[in-house]
Write a protein that holds these residues in place. Structure first.
Motif, short mmCIF file in Angstrom:
data_model
loop_
_atom_site.label_atom_id
_atom_site.label_comp_id
_atom_site.label_asym_id
_atom_site.label_seq_id
_atom_site.Cartn_x
_atom_site.Cartn_y
_atom_site.Cartn_z
N ARG A 30 -20.56 96.57 102.51
CA ARG A 30 -19.42 96.94 103.18
C ARG A 30 -18.92 95.01 103.63
O ARG A 30 -17.74 94.93 103.85
N TYR A 31 -20.16 94.28 103.65
CA TYR A 31 -19.83 92.93 103.96
C TYR A 31 -19.72 91.87 102.76
O TYR A 31 -19.00 90.86 102.93
N VAL A 32 -20.50 92.44 101.71
CA VAL A 32 -20.40 91.42 100.54
C VAL A 32 -20.58 92.30 99.14
O VAL A 32 -21.21 93.13 99.26
N PRO A 33 -20.12 91.88 98.21
CA PRO A 33 -19.79 92.82 97.12
C PRO A 33 -21.08 92.48 96.31
O PRO A 33 -21.16 93.56 95.24
N GLY A 34 -21.94 91.64 96.34
CA GLY A 34 -23.16 91.68 95.42
C GLY A 34 -24.00 90.54 95.98
O GLY A 34 -23.87 89.77 97.01
N GLU A 54 -22.72 86.90 96.29
CA GLU A 54 -22.00 86.43 97.35
C GLU A 54 -22.85 86.28 98.39
O GLU A 54 -22.84 85.78 99.48
N LEU A 55 -23.92 87.13 98.66
CA LEU A 55 -24.85 87.26 99.74
C LEU A 55 -25.54 85.74 99.86
O LEU A 55 -25.89 85.16 100.62
N VAL A 56 -26.09 85.35 98.51
CA VAL A 56 -26.72 84.10 98.45
C VAL A 56 -25.79 83.02 98.91
O VAL A 56 -26.25 81.99 99.33
N ALA A 57 -24.78 83.11 98.35
CA ALA A 57 -23.72 82.01 98.82
C ALA A 57 -23.35 81.73 100.28
O ALA A 57 -23.14 80.92 100.75
N LEU A 58 -23.48 83.17 100.75
CA LEU A 58 -23.06 83.00 102.41
C LEU A 58 -24.30 82.31 103.09
O LEU A 58 -24.48 81.69 104.10
N MET A 59 -25.52 82.80 102.39
CA MET A 59 -26.78 82.25 103.16
C MET A 59 -26.86 80.72 102.80
O MET A 59 -27.28 79.75 103.82
N VAL A 60 -26.38 80.05 101.58
CA VAL A 60 -26.39 78.65 101.56
C VAL A 60 -25.43 78.22 102.33
O VAL A 60 -25.82 77.08 102.87
#
Length: 189
Positions: free
Chosen positions: A17-21, A24-30
């Protein structure tokens, strides 16, 4: 995604619901870990001082978040905070006569140096000194077989006189900046 969902106490599908994959999750963490380039506290007059400060701050970020070394390899999604770091390095070279491609290449070269030194430090642990550890590992070998490797033996002996002081960071950074200075000087003439 499954492991992150478990850590957060939600289902894996709830994360979507928040990230498509994962990318994108790793990009947000970075983005969250690296953050935007810090505001400049002291205005440096020259590109060299600006890049020295930039590289030192990036080195500190990677030391605080060593997992980011693996997360920031290759073509990938980059967010505005991470792009602000690249913007700062490229803009430091404004007015030097270097083309946009050369300024990007200079930033990539500096990032490579920061990453390499940070990875060495990570491999040797928090109290490690890569140069001292290499000297210790090779010391016995050089005593037994030093005549086969005279240049290496002489270099290690010289390094030992510096009491194993880790100089690779500053040496590499200054040689990269010296090379850029030589190129800039040729363009100005």
């Amino acid at each position: 995604m499954h492991r992150v969902a478990a850590q957060l106490g939600v289902t894996k599908m709830a994360l979507y619901r928040y990230v498509p994959g994962k990318a994108e999750l790793v990009a947000l963490m970075v983005e969250a870990a690296i953050g935007p380039y810090p505001p400049v506290k002291v205005r440096h007059s020259g590109w060299r001082e600006q890049l020295e400060e930039w590289a030192g701050q990036l080195f500190d970020v990677f030391r605080r978040h060593p997992w980011a070394l693996d997360a920031t390899v290759g073509p990938r999604i980059m967010g505005p905070a991470e792009l602000s770091w690249l913007e700062r390095a490229v803009s430091a070279l404004d007015g030097t006569g270097l083309s946009g491609a050369e300024r990007m290449d200079a930033a990539a070269l500096l990032v490579g140096h920061v990453r390499g030194i940070t990875q060495q430090a990570r491999a040797t642990g928090p109290a490690g000194n890569p140069e001292a550890q290499l000297g210790a590992l090779l010391g016995d070998l050089m005593q037994a077989h030093g005549e086969r490797f005279p240049a290496l033996t002489a270099a290690l002996t010289s390094a030992a006189r510096s009491h194993g002081q880790d100089q690779a960071w500053e040496f590499g950074l200054q040689r990269i900046l010296d090379g850029l200075a030589a190129l800039i000087d040729r363009r100005v003439r």
